[in-house]
Design a protein around this motif. Structure first.
Motif, short mmCIF file in Angstrom:
data_model
loop_
_atom_site.label_atom_id
_atom_site.label_comp_id
_atom_site.label_asym_id
_atom_site.label_seq_id
_atom_site.Cartn_x
_atom_site.Cartn_y
_atom_site.Cartn_z
N UNK A 59 4.71 18.90 -25.68
CA UNK A 59 4.34 17.63 -26.30
C UNK A 59 3.05 17.09 -25.70
N UNK A 119 -0.01 17.01 -28.17
CA UNK A 119 -0.17 15.90 -29.10
C UNK A 119 -0.85 14.72 -28.41
N UNK A 120 -0.41 14.45 -27.19
CA UNK A 120 -0.99 13.34 -26.44
C UNK A 120 -2.45 13.65 -26.10
N UNK A 179 -4.66 12.99 -29.01
CA UNK A 179 -4.91 11.57 -29.23
C UNK A 179 -5.89 11.02 -28.22
N UNK A 227 -2.53 0.55 -33.46
CA UNK A 227 -2.75 1.90 -32.94
C UNK A 227 -3.67 1.87 -31.74
N UNK A 228 -3.13 2.20 -30.56
CA UNK A 228 -3.93 2.24 -29.35
C UNK A 228 -3.96 3.63 -28.73
N UNK A 229 -3.09 4.51 -29.19
CA UNK A 229 -3.04 5.84 -28.62
C UNK A 229 -2.29 5.84 -27.31
N UNK A 230 -2.20 7.01 -26.68
CA UNK A 230 -1.44 7.11 -25.43
C UNK A 230 -2.07 6.27 -24.33
N UNK A 231 -1.21 5.63 -23.53
CA UNK A 231 -1.70 4.80 -22.44
C UNK A 231 -1.99 5.68 -21.22
#
Lengths: 68, 184
Positions: free
Chosen positions: B97, B100-101, B104, B155-159
């Motif tokens: 996974x 995917x991150x 992004x 939508x900010x995406x992964x932190x």
């Protein structure tokens, strides 16, 4: 999740009479409180933030199907 | 009408002259940075590299997942020993996974690069205009994209690590919220 966001897709599903009862777990990298609040308000069944593990996924699926 | 400048006008003229000199120094410093090269060479190259990263990780991840699925299918036919193999296969699925991150995050960096490109293009035009000519030919720059509205504004995406909410945090918030009226 182009062309629509997950939240947009959720709203579309909940607005569709034949789909509105389908359990819907959101699995997403969006982990801010505003995202969770918006998803719950839109009718999501549960919320998983990435990265996730199989244990969490199984727990959430069990919880959602148990309530279904 | 007197032709001798008044003291206030003379001071104002001196200040304006100093301001123009500072602007000229700033223009020379900006020119020395070669903003045109930043805009036309370095930024596109960085964008290309990011695209390559995204593409390569997608491809490699898909290969890993395909292989893991085949291993899992074979393991299921082995009975109990296959269970232990499948436990490890699940770890592979979970680890993948990351892709995917990563994708992004790359998209977020690319967006930042586009903003820098717009800013640099603006600098080239403004500084060139102050000098009375274009420093380097700056093509017309599209206006910045309008701010996202509605769901897209969320939508900010992964932190970043250390800033992200844990699943426990998410669960606590989720359970505290009222159920939507349209939820089954």
């Amino acid at each position: 999740m182009e062309p629509m966001t997950g939240l947009e897709f959720l709203k579309m599903v909940r607005a569709t009479p034949t789909l509105k009862s389908v359990p819907f777990i959101m699995v997403t990298a969006e982990g801010k409180p505003e995202n969770v609040i918006a998803a719950k308000a839109a009718g999501v069944s549960n919320y998983i933030v990435k990265p996730f593990n199989a244990v969490t996924l199984k727990q959430k699926i069990s919880a959602v199907l148990g309530a279904f | 009408m007197s032709s001798t400048p008044q003291p206030v006008s003379k001071r104002l003229l001196e200040h304006m002259t100093q301001l123009l000199q500072r602007i000229e120094v700033a223009r020379e410093e900006i020119t020395a940075l070669r903003p045109g090269q930043v805009r036309d060479v370095h930024l596109p190259a960085a964008g290309d590299e990011l695209d390559a990263i995204k593409s390569a990780t997608e491809s490699a991840t898909q290969t890993i997942l395909d292989a893991a699925e085949r291993i899992s299918a074979t393991a299921r036919s082995l009975g109990e020993p296959g269970g232990k193999i499948n436990d490890q296969v699940m770890r592979i699925f979970e680890a993948c996974t990351f892709q995917d991150i990563t994708g992004q995050r790359v998209t977020k960096v690319f967006s930042a690069l586009k903003e820098i490109e717009l800013t640099v293009s603006g600098l080239v035009r403004v500084v060139g205009a102050l000098h009375g000519r274009e420093i380097e030919a700056a093509p017309a720059v599209a206006p910045p994209a309008p701010a996202p509205e509605g769901e897209r504004s969320l939508l900010h995406g992964p932190q970043l690590p250390g800033q992200q909410s844990s699943q426990a945090d998410i669960d606590a918030l989720f359970d505290s919220l009222p159920t939507a009226s349209n939820k089954p």
